[in-house]
Motif scaffolding. Structure first.
Motif: not given
Length: 237
Positions: A87-93
């Motif tokens: 999930t962290a890699n699929s959405v912007p930080a």
């Protein structure tokens, strides 16, 4: 070996399920809580490897129940952190989401509650706005024909239905502020809804911002989408 496998799988399960409640109750620091996820994966993988070794060389000690419990506990310990990583890699930080990225609604009554928060109340800026628009293009200013007073009441009702804690309602200004807490870790995120008159229509904008953390793992955008659905239901649209 059966007892060892069961103990390791249980330890892995506890390492992934207890950090949230322990952090929420103030018993552990956030860094220690997140470290538990790493050790949960390591312990879960080790338990599965030992279970395979047991099945290959000591099959007579394996029972269906013990193997099933070890597999379930270990997979939970492995999959939850991996899912968070995906999930962290699929959405912007980013951690500040607004349907109006040019003039986002401002926090007023909530500002003092965020005085010690790592993330300030000021909008995160153009770079965040660009990343948000690319990731969540559907989040735009809403238009309604209902009177302003009806919309403010509907916003309050939708917020209550979602379990948010209302902090401030300024009906004349068309501003509603609230706080929501994540279920697992109890992270507090703040929301402000703005209702403006524009001719014969009302413009509604929602902003949701995390008090801490660089990335919200998509939680603020999800919260706004859920609120829009709830608001439409309250309004009967």
């Amino acid at each position: 070996m059966k007892i060892l496998v069961l103990l390791m799988s249980l330890a892995a399960f506890l390492l992934v399920t207890l950090p949230g409640p322990l952090y929420r109750s103030g018993l552990v620091e956030l860094g220690a809580a997140f470290a538990g996820f790493k050790y949960a994966v390591i312990t879960g993988v080790a338990a599965l490897i030992l279970l395979i070794v047991q099945m290959l060389f000591k099959r007579q000690t394996v029972t269906f129940t013990s193997a099933a419990v070890a597999i379930v506990f270990s997979l939970i310990a492995i999959l939850i952190p991996l899912r968070m990583m995906i999930t962290a890699n699929s959405v912007p930080a980013i951690h500040d989401i607004s349907t109006d990225i040019m003039t986002p609604p401002e926090f007023v009554a909530i500002a003092p509650l965020r005085a010690d928060a790592p993330n300030p109340t000021t909008y995160a800026g153009l770079e965040t706005a660009k990343k948000q628009r690319e990731a969540y293009p559907e989040l735009q200013t809403l238009q309604y024909s209902q009177p302003k007073s009806e919309l403010v009441a509907a916003v309050e009702q939708a917020a209550n239905n979602l379990g948010w804690q209302l902090v401030n309602t300024n009906a004349s200004a068309g501003v509603i502020e609230a706080t929501d807490s994540t279920m697992w870790f109890g992270f507090k995120d703040d929301i402000v809804v703005r209702v403006l008159d524009q001719g014969g229509e009302r413009l509604v904008d929602i902003r949701s911002k995390s008090r801490m953390g660089k990335s919200d793992l998509g939680k603020n955008a999800e919260r706004i989408s859920l609120f829009i659905e709830e608001l439409d239901q309250v309004l009967g649209e």
